[in-house]
Design a protein around this motif. Structure first.
Motif, PDB file in Angstrom:
ATOM      1  N   ARG A  60       6.322 -18.549  47.047  1.00 37.03           N
ATOM      2  CA  ARG A  60       7.669 -19.026  47.807  1.00 37.03           C
ATOM      3  C   ARG A  60       7.972 -17.433  48.202  1.00 37.03           C
ATOM      4  N   LEU A  61       7.920 -16.605  47.148  1.00 31.82           N
ATOM      5  CA  LEU A  61       8.481 -14.916  47.434  1.00 31.82           C
ATOM      6  C   LEU A  61       7.702 -14.410  48.510  1.00 31.82           C
ATOM      7  N   ILE A  62       6.470 -14.774  48.413  1.00 29.36           N
ATOM      8  CA  ILE A  62       5.488 -14.156  49.672  1.00 29.36           C
ATOM      9  C   ILE A  62       6.067 -14.836  50.790  1.00 29.36           C
ATOM     10  N   GLU A  63       6.135 -15.966  50.961  1.00 28.02           N
ATOM     11  CA  GLU A  63       6.628 -16.562  52.191  1.00 28.02           C
ATOM     12  C   GLU A  63       8.035 -15.793  52.684  1.00 28.02           C
ATOM     13  N   MET A  64       8.951 -15.577  51.756  1.00 26.19           N
ATOM     14  CA  MET A  64      10.165 -15.083  52.100  1.00 26.19           C
ATOM     15  C   MET A  64       9.982 -13.619  52.532  1.00 26.19           C
ATOM     16  N   LEU A  65       9.349 -12.769  51.962  1.00 21.80           N
ATOM     17  CA  LEU A  65       8.892 -11.506  52.205  1.00 21.80           C
ATOM     18  C   LEU A  65       8.206 -11.450  53.865  1.00 21.80           C
ATOM     19  N   ARG A  66       7.265 -12.193  53.921  1.00 27.24           N
ATOM     20  CA  ARG A  66       6.755 -12.392  55.165  1.00 27.24           C
ATOM     21  C   ARG A  66       7.702 -12.678  56.288  1.00 27.24           C
ATOM     22  N   GLU A  67       8.542 -13.562  56.222  1.00 26.47           N
ATOM     23  CA  GLU A  67       9.798 -13.925  57.098  1.00 26.47           C
ATOM     24  C   GLU A  67      10.301 -12.914  57.307  1.00 26.47           C
ATOM     25  N   VAL A  95      12.321  -8.290  60.630  1.00 29.31           N
ATOM     26  CA  VAL A  95      12.629  -6.953  61.006  1.00 29.31           C
ATOM     27  C   VAL A  95      11.848  -6.580  62.216  1.00 29.31           C
ATOM     28  N   VAL A  96      10.755  -6.652  62.364  1.00 28.93           N
ATOM     29  CA  VAL A  96       9.884  -6.308  63.672  1.00 28.93           C
ATOM     30  C   VAL A  96      10.252  -7.189  64.861  1.00 28.93           C
ATOM     31  N   ALA A  97      10.654  -8.545  64.915  1.00 23.75           N
ATOM     32  CA  ALA A  97      11.429  -9.227  65.807  1.00 23.75           C
ATOM     33  C   ALA A  97      12.720  -8.361  66.388  1.00 23.75           C
ATOM     34  N   SER A 127       5.409  -9.633  67.207  1.00 27.07           N
ATOM     35  CA  SER A 127       6.609 -10.163  67.393  1.00 27.07           C
ATOM     36  C   SER A 127       6.762 -11.425  67.748  1.00 27.07           C
ATOM     37  N   PRO A 128       7.533 -12.545  67.270  1.00 25.24           N
ATOM     38  CA  PRO A 128       7.757 -13.870  67.414  1.00 25.24           C
ATOM     39  C   PRO A 128       7.562 -14.119  69.155  1.00 25.24           C
ATOM     40  N   ALA A 129       8.236 -13.342  69.942  1.00 25.18           N
ATOM     41  CA  ALA A 129       8.540 -13.590  71.240  1.00 25.18           C
ATOM     42  C   ALA A 129       7.072 -13.237  71.921  1.00 25.18           C
ATOM     43  N   ILE A 157       7.473  -3.863  52.399  1.00 18.11           N
ATOM     44  CA  ILE A 157       7.422  -5.132  52.391  1.00 18.11           C
ATOM     45  C   ILE A 157       5.984  -5.530  51.959  1.00 18.11           C
ATOM     46  N   ASP A 158       5.224  -4.840  52.646  1.00 18.21           N
ATOM     47  CA  ASP A 158       3.596  -5.208  52.524  1.00 18.21           C
ATOM     48  C   ASP A 158       3.388  -4.586  50.731  1.00 18.21           C
TER      49      ASP A 158
END
Length: 407
Positions: free
Chosen positions: A179-186, A191-193, A318-320, A371-372
């Motif tokens: 779950r922590l990894i999921e939060m870090l990836r989010e 940040v990139v977005a 980025s998400p867009a 983050i990585d």
């Protein structure tokens, strides 16, 4: 395992799955412990709204309207990527794939003890001879001839009870770290977005100086790792957003290298064909690799002078931009999508001034690197937890620790 004692006495056993066991334990082959058979179902028999679990060769079962077994059984994949990795302990009515082994009618062992012993040690029977990878398919004798260390039934219950408790604790820690990894990836995505959301919206063709596709020679499976060897990039070389030169296949010595496909410092390498989530993934070539060649599954993109490659790579992640790439990709399945050169040129990307692009890229390098690093450390913790879990089970089912008092 700290605080757990060994048994009072042991005897040596030159077996595939253990080298010694407690003196009062028996050694019994799998054929004398369980009935061995396979299912009859096929993947096309799956029904999403079915009433019964249908065990195929993956971690998660699908569903079926029909059942063919009504029993308590241990199941394992008979071929594919799940060999010696996918195991289930099930009770009740279920369907099984024709390449799934169903082991039931337990004799001299409790189902749960057998599950722990079989799932943790079977990979030793399924090795391909290299002691590193497993065979492509499981043959019945691998299970029938597998030696098991069999304690008295009361000890089996104690061992299973102890392992239930201890593995549940470890599994809880693993889930929390995942779950922590999921939060870090989010967080990384956010940040990139945010950083790439400013600037003038332009067609990607406006910032492309050159776009080329690689070639498709027959390559060796191992990577090139010497100055005299040529390598052809695999599609995964840009999956993480950072160029991975090790993701390549070695060009055979009798294949003439086509140096015009060599990657170039500063260009973007983009995956032309990949899964839905990764098609169009791009990374900047940071060094000089004159003997690394683009494959037909990758594009090499040189950018115009007013476009910073590092910024553009972040923008493409980025998400867009991922929404655009996903919409433009085509393929017969989610696991194999392709994006054409024309569709890449028609993507729309926000481009601030060049100095701002470089500032943003530097900022994102710093933030994503932090983050990585956290993600890598967390993944290592998960790996260590899984190793500890496996070691605990192995020690218990081979009698290297005596759990009777704590259980």
């Amino acid at each position: 395992m700290s605080g757990l004692r060994a048994y009072a006495s042991y005897r040596d056993e030159a077996r595939e799955t253990f080298t010694r066991i407690p003196e009062h334990w028996d050694v019994v082959r799998g054929r004398h412990l369980v009935r061995i058979r396979t299912g009859s179902g096929d993947t096309v028999d799956a029904e999403p709204d079915g009433k019964f679990p249908f065990y195929v060769r993956s971690d998660k079962p699908v569903m079926s309207d029909h059942w063919e077994f009504d029993t308590t059984a241990v199941l394992t994949a008979g071929d594919g990527a799940g060999v010696a990795k996918v195991f289930h302990l099930v009770t009740g009515r279920f369907m099984a794939h024709q390449r799934v082994y169903v082991l039931d009618e337990f004799r001299r062992v409790t189902p749960r003890y057998f599950y722990y012993a079989f799932s943790n040690l079977f990979h030793l029977m399924a090795l391909d001879g290299s002691a590193k990878s497993t065979v492509d398919s499981v043959r019945r004798p691998m299970i029938a001839d597998m030696p098991f260390a069999v304690p008295p039934l009361d000890e089996q219950w104690a061992i299973a009870h102890h392992l239930d408790r201890e593995t549940a604790r470890i599994d809880t820690l693993i889930v929390e770290q995942q779950r922590l990894i999921e939060m870090l990836r989010e967080r990384r995505t956010a940040v990139v977005a945010h950083a790439t959301s400013r600037g003038t919206l332009v067609e990607f063709r406006r910032i492309i100086a050159a776009l080329r596709q690689g070639w498709s020679p027959n390559c060796e499976s191992w990577p090139a790792d010497g100055v005299a060897e040529w390598g052809v990039l695999k599609v995964g070389c840009s999956n993480t957003g950072r160029f991975d030169a090790a993701e390549n296949k070695r060009l055979p010595d009798d294949e003439t290298p086509r140096s015009e496909f060599a990657v170039r410092r500063g260009e973007l390498v983009m995956s032309r064909s990949n899964t839905k989530e990764l098609v169009g993934a791009a990374a900047v070539v940071q060094g000089d690799y004159p003997r690394l060649l683009l494959s037909d599954l990758t594009y090499g993109i040189s950018l115009a002078a007013d476009a910073d490659p590092a910024f553009v790579a972040y923008a493409l992640a980025s998400p867009a931009m991922r929404v655009q790439i996903s919409a433009a990709s085509k393929g017969m399945s989610q696991s194999m999508q392709k994006i054409s050169q024309r569709d890449i040129r028609e993507l729309r990307v926000r481009m601030p001034a060049l100095d701002e692009q470089r500032r943003i890229a530097t900022y994102l390098d710093e933030q994503t690197s932090k983050i990585d690093t956290l993600i890598t450390e967390t993944e290592r913790f998960i790996d260590l937890s899984k190793e500890r879990r496996s070691a605990l089970i192995t020690a218990a089912v081979t009698g290297q620790i005596d759990v009777r008092e704590v259980a």
